[in-house]
Motif scaffolding. Structure first.
Motif, mmCIF file in Angstrom:
data_model
loop_
_atom_site.group_PDB
_atom_site.id
_atom_site.type_symbol
_atom_site.label_atom_id
_atom_site.label_comp_id
_atom_site.label_asym_id
_atom_site.label_seq_id
_atom_site.Cartn_x
_atom_site.Cartn_y
_atom_site.Cartn_z
ATOM 1 N N THR A 151 -7.916 -7.503 -4.854
ATOM 2 C CA THR A 151 -8.478 -6.484 -3.968
ATOM 3 C C THR A 151 -9.245 -5.501 -4.830
ATOM 4 O O THR A 151 -8.783 -5.133 -5.924
ATOM 5 C CB THR A 151 -7.394 -5.761 -3.149
ATOM 6 O OG1 THR A 151 -7.972 -4.638 -2.473
ATOM 7 C CG2 THR A 151 -6.256 -5.297 -4.009
ATOM 8 N N VAL A 152 -10.410 -5.099 -4.387
ATOM 9 C CA VAL A 152 -11.264 -4.256 -5.223
ATOM 10 C C VAL A 152 -10.608 -2.916 -5.540
ATOM 11 O O VAL A 152 -10.906 -2.291 -6.573
ATOM 12 C CB VAL A 152 -12.636 -4.050 -4.541
ATOM 13 C CG1 VAL A 152 -12.519 -3.132 -3.337
ATOM 14 C CG2 VAL A 152 -13.673 -3.537 -5.519
ATOM 15 N N LEU A 153 -9.671 -2.471 -4.701
ATOM 16 C CA LEU A 153 -8.996 -1.200 -4.975
ATOM 17 C C LEU A 153 -8.199 -1.253 -6.269
ATOM 18 O O LEU A 153 -8.004 -0.225 -6.936
ATOM 19 C CB LEU A 153 -8.074 -0.835 -3.803
ATOM 20 C CG LEU A 153 -8.728 -0.637 -2.436
ATOM 21 C CD1 LEU A 153 -7.696 -0.169 -1.412
ATOM 22 C CD2 LEU A 153 -9.884 0.345 -2.513
ATOM 23 N N ALA A 154 -7.737 -2.451 -6.639
ATOM 24 C CA ALA A 154 -6.991 -2.595 -7.896
ATOM 25 C C ALA A 154 -7.885 -2.330 -9.100
ATOM 26 O O ALA A 154 -7.403 -1.915 -10.163
ATOM 27 C CB ALA A 154 -6.382 -3.994 -7.987
ATOM 28 N N GLU A 201 -2.879 2.233 -14.813
ATOM 29 C CA GLU A 201 -2.336 3.189 -13.852
ATOM 30 C C GLU A 201 -3.040 4.539 -13.883
ATOM 31 O O GLU A 201 -2.528 5.532 -13.381
ATOM 32 C CB GLU A 201 -0.825 3.374 -14.061
ATOM 33 C CG GLU A 201 -0.038 2.082 -13.854
ATOM 34 C CD GLU A 201 1.458 2.314 -13.903
ATOM 35 O OE1 GLU A 201 1.877 3.455 -14.118
ATOM 36 O OE2 GLU A 201 2.200 1.340 -13.701
ATOM 37 N N LYS A 202 -4.254 4.565 -14.467
ATOM 38 C CA LYS A 202 -5.067 5.784 -14.473
ATOM 39 C C LYS A 202 -6.261 5.572 -13.545
ATOM 40 O O LYS A 202 -7.004 4.604 -13.695
ATOM 41 C CB LYS A 202 -5.549 6.103 -15.888
ATOM 42 C CG LYS A 202 -4.416 6.458 -16.836
ATOM 43 C CD LYS A 202 -4.952 6.766 -18.225
ATOM 44 C CE LYS A 202 -3.822 7.108 -19.187
ATOM 45 N NZ LYS A 202 -4.325 7.359 -20.566
ATOM 46 N N PRO A 203 -6.464 6.453 -12.568
ATOM 47 C CA PRO A 203 -7.562 6.260 -11.615
ATOM 48 C C PRO A 203 -8.928 6.497 -12.240
ATOM 49 O O PRO A 203 -9.106 7.407 -13.068
ATOM 50 C CB PRO A 203 -7.265 7.301 -10.528
ATOM 51 C CG PRO A 203 -6.467 8.361 -11.208
ATOM 52 C CD PRO A 203 -5.665 7.657 -12.272
ATOM 53 N N LEU A 204 -9.902 5.671 -11.871
ATOM 54 C CA LEU A 204 -11.278 5.847 -12.319
ATOM 55 C C LEU A 204 -12.079 6.685 -11.323
ATOM 56 O O LEU A 204 -13.253 6.975 -11.557
ATOM 57 C CB LEU A 204 -11.944 4.479 -12.485
ATOM 58 C CG LEU A 204 -11.294 3.525 -13.493
ATOM 59 C CD1 LEU A 204 -12.000 2.172 -13.488
ATOM 60 C CD2 LEU A 204 -11.305 4.124 -14.888
ATOM 61 N N PHE A 219 -17.860 -4.870 -11.151
ATOM 62 C CA PHE A 219 -16.768 -5.422 -11.969
ATOM 63 C C PHE A 219 -16.979 -6.874 -12.410
ATOM 64 O O PHE A 219 -16.212 -7.371 -13.237
ATOM 65 C CB PHE A 219 -15.445 -5.314 -11.190
ATOM 66 C CG PHE A 219 -15.154 -3.920 -10.731
ATOM 67 C CD1 PHE A 219 -14.802 -2.934 -11.642
ATOM 68 C CD2 PHE A 219 -15.256 -3.571 -9.392
ATOM 69 C CE1 PHE A 219 -14.553 -1.624 -11.225
ATOM 70 C CE2 PHE A 219 -15.003 -2.273 -8.960
ATOM 71 C CZ PHE A 219 -14.650 -1.293 -9.885
ATOM 72 N N GLY A 220 -17.989 -7.540 -11.884
ATOM 73 C CA GLY A 220 -18.290 -8.899 -12.319
ATOM 74 C C GLY A 220 -17.100 -9.829 -12.152
ATOM 75 O O GLY A 220 -16.366 -9.759 -11.168
ATOM 76 N N ASN A 221 -16.908 -10.698 -13.151
ATOM 77 C CA ASN A 221 -15.808 -11.659 -13.046
ATOM 78 C C ASN A 221 -14.443 -11.045 -13.350
ATOM 79 O O ASN A 221 -13.438 -11.754 -13.382
ATOM 80 C CB ASN A 221 -16.053 -12.890 -13.925
ATOM 81 C CG ASN A 221 -16.210 -12.529 -15.394
ATOM 82 O OD1 ASN A 221 -15.813 -11.451 -15.837
ATOM 83 N ND2 ASN A 221 -16.786 -13.443 -16.166
ATOM 84 N N ASN A 243 0.821 -1.217 0.000
ATOM 85 C CA ASN A 243 0.000 0.000 0.000
ATOM 86 C C ASN A 243 0.856 1.269 0.000
ATOM 87 O O ASN A 243 0.439 2.312 -0.514
ATOM 88 C CB ASN A 243 -0.914 0.018 1.223
ATOM 89 C CG ASN A 243 -2.120 -0.875 1.050
ATOM 90 O OD1 ASN A 243 -2.277 -1.526 0.023
ATOM 91 N ND2 ASN A 243 -2.971 -0.934 2.058
ATOM 92 N N LEU A 244 2.052 1.186 0.580
ATOM 93 C CA LEU A 244 2.944 2.346 0.631
ATOM 94 C C LEU A 244 3.726 2.543 -0.670
ATOM 95 O O LEU A 244 4.229 3.628 -0.934
ATOM 96 C CB LEU A 244 3.953 2.173 1.768
ATOM 97 C CG LEU A 244 3.485 2.472 3.198
ATOM 98 C CD1 LEU A 244 4.584 2.079 4.176
ATOM 99 C CD2 LEU A 244 3.125 3.936 3.374
ATOM 100 N N LYS A 245 3.837 1.500 -1.470
ATOM 101 C CA LYS A 245 4.802 1.451 -2.573
ATOM 102 C C LYS A 245 4.624 2.572 -3.602
ATOM 103 O O LYS A 245 3.522 2.889 -4.040
ATOM 104 C CB LYS A 245 4.693 0.095 -3.289
ATOM 105 C CG LYS A 245 5.780 -0.140 -4.327
ATOM 106 C CD LYS A 245 5.658 -1.537 -4.909
ATOM 107 C CE LYS A 245 6.777 -1.799 -5.903
ATOM 108 N NZ LYS A 245 6.722 -0.947 -7.067
ATOM 109 N N LEU A 246 5.774 3.158 -3.953
ATOM 110 C CA LEU A 246 5.863 4.127 -5.045
ATOM 111 C C LEU A 246 6.808 3.574 -6.108
ATOM 112 O O LEU A 246 7.556 2.631 -5.881
ATOM 113 C CB LEU A 246 6.390 5.475 -4.522
ATOM 114 C CG LEU A 246 5.544 6.156 -3.428
ATOM 115 C CD1 LEU A 246 6.295 7.368 -2.902
ATOM 116 C CD2 LEU A 246 4.192 6.567 -3.966
#
Length: 494
Positions: free
Chosen positions: A334-337, A343-346, A327-329, A190-193
């Protein structure tokens, strides 16, 4: 003559009112233990340490049973009995409602709507029932003057010495310490950059745990765990809102609710999903949590469980259903992914950042709670219960050994960034026996319900079904390790 045998069968008042013949062999054993304990106290009055854990109230009779035996340092210093039912609820919520719940949409994607929601509901009902049974067994022994403080104590007293030492003890320790390693790895992820390697972030997160683990007792974590409860509600709300927002937007991903793969892969996927759900609901340290409650303990754990499961149902079902709906199948581990594509946030960046911060902070509380079992074992072995908890003799070993346990866990998390696959096996072998099987066995052995009754056969059925599911889940998890083995490497930057 007074006191002579009366062949007519009539009892005098002393025998009739004082020496009632209603006890079992177990009760007889407790009376003998108490007499032996009192004789030992008289002999060692100056040096004995009273066991406040063994003082309980038989509320119906208005009596206090005091079985004064010596406490070891682990029970005296780590498992202090000073908490209320509210504190108990905070501890329970922290152990169960953790960021692992963000993987529930993925578990549903392996089973489909009906089977997924059914298993999620069944696991909630069975774990609430089993935790309540475990609490009733603990309360029963406490009222008889023998309060059990640890899971392995229960196994030893109810099933026999070997069960505590060679089965429950190792499984519980492996489950809790494995959870610490997995949570430390997750915290690093979670911290990773981009600019640094994963193992470097894992070590940074380990420093935070190194500080928190020095909190002296389980009871001392009560306010940290209250904050943890608020945090889990916060990031669950963010995850649910994010899934609904993305799922109802113009650019929503295509929703496909079919279960992917061949029949064989679907079957193994379903068993893997069962392991994920069981591990998510897992506790593993309920007796240690109940040990923190101030006597009398009767009814307190049930109230704590009720509050805990209000939070469990609210968070688990909202995240699982909204994530699978959106997101279905295609739901990821993890749902955050799923909130990022290429790499673009929705979602707005601040929402993602806030969700990650909330989950990261709560991870640290969950990690420290799981370390309490390690702390208790180390304290029991190396601390001196006859001295003050904060004496130099006890503080120095505590500081060194607790720090060492965190350093080892952090090193393993950095070395094995694929530890999630290994932890799934630990969960199958650990969570299911401790949370779904042993509580039923303990209840049946302790209370001996009628073999013609629903309780006995209901408990036996749950034990049988979940023992089989645990075995199948373990096989499925091991199979997944074999499939992923070619991607494993030490200190990988995943």
């Amino acid at each position: 003559m007074e006191g002579e045998f009366n062949p007519s069968g009539e009892l005098d008042a002393g025998a009739l009112f004082v020496l009632k013949s209603r006890g079992s062999r177990l009760h007889c054993g407790y009376h003998l233990n108490q007499v032996a304990g009192l004789l030992g106290m008289k002999r060692d009055m100056g040096t004995s340490v009273l066991n406040s854990m063994d003082i309980s109230r038989t509320e119906d009779a208005g009596l206090v049973v005091d079985s004064s035996t010596e406490l070891d340092a682990g029970a005296k210093f780590v498992l202090k009995s000073r908490g209320s039912w509210l504190h108990c609820a905070y501890h329970l919520t922290t152990t169960i409602v953790a960021p692992a719940l963000l993987s529930l949409p993925y578990a549903l994607s392996l089973m489909g709507w009906f089977a997924g929601v059914f298993c999620l509901t069944l696991a909630a009902l069975v774990t609430f029932y089993s935790y309540n049974l475990l609490s009733l067994v603990l309360e029963h022994h406490a009222q008889l003057g023998h309060r059990q403080l640890r899971f392995r104590d229960m196994a030893r007293d109810i099933l026999g010495p070997g069960w505590g030492k060679y089965f429950v003890g190792p499984i519980q320790f492996g489950l809790c310490y494995g959870a610490v390693i997995a949570l430390t790895l997750l915290g690093g992820q979670n911290l990773k950059l981009r600019s640094m390697q994963l193992y470097q972030f894992v070590m940074l997160y380990g420093v935070l745990i190194l500080v928190l683990v020095q909190v002296p007792s389980f009871h001392s974590l009560r306010y940290i765990n209250l904050v943890s409860l608020v945090l889990c509600l916060a990031y669950s709300a963010c995850a649910t809102a994010g899934s609904v927002y993305i799922g109802s937007s113009r650019n929503a991903p295509t929703k496909d609710y079919s279960v992917k793969g061949s029949k064989q892969n679907q079957a193994f996927g379903a068993f893997n999903a069962i392991s994920i759900i069981a591990t998510t609901y897992g506790n593993g340290i309920l007796p240690e949590i109940q040990a923190t409650v101030e006597p009398p303990v009767k009814g307190k754990m049930f109230k704590g469980l009720c509050l805990c499961y209000v939070v469990v149902v609210t968070t688990f079902f909202s995240v699982a259903i909204s994530g699978y709906w959106a997101f279905g199948n295609s739901a990821q581990g993890t749902v955050l992914a799923n909130f990022m594509i290429d790499e673009k946030p929705l979602l707005p960046t601040w929402v993602l950042l806030m969700t990650n911060v909330f989950s990261l902070l709560q991870l640290s509380a969950v990690c420290v709670v799981n370390l309490q079992l390690t702390n208790e074992v180390l304290e029991r072995k190396f601390a001196d219960p006859k001295l003050n908890q904060f004496s130099i003799r006890n503080v120095v070993p505590r500081l060194i050994l607790r720090s060492l346990s965190v350093i080892i866990a952090t090193t393993l998390a950095a070395m094995f960034p694929f530890f999630g696959d290994i932890n799934a096996v630990i969960g199958a072998f650990g969570c299911i026996p401790l949370d779904f099987v042993l509580p039923m066995v303990f209840y049946n052995v302790t209370f001996k319900p009628s073999k013609n009754g629903l309780i006995f056969w209901g408990n036996t059925l749950i034990t049988t079904i979940f023992s089989a599911l645990g075995l199948l889940g373990a096989i499925s998890s091991i199979r997944q390790i074999i499939l992923d083995a070619n991607t494993y490497s030490l200190f990988a930057n995943l």
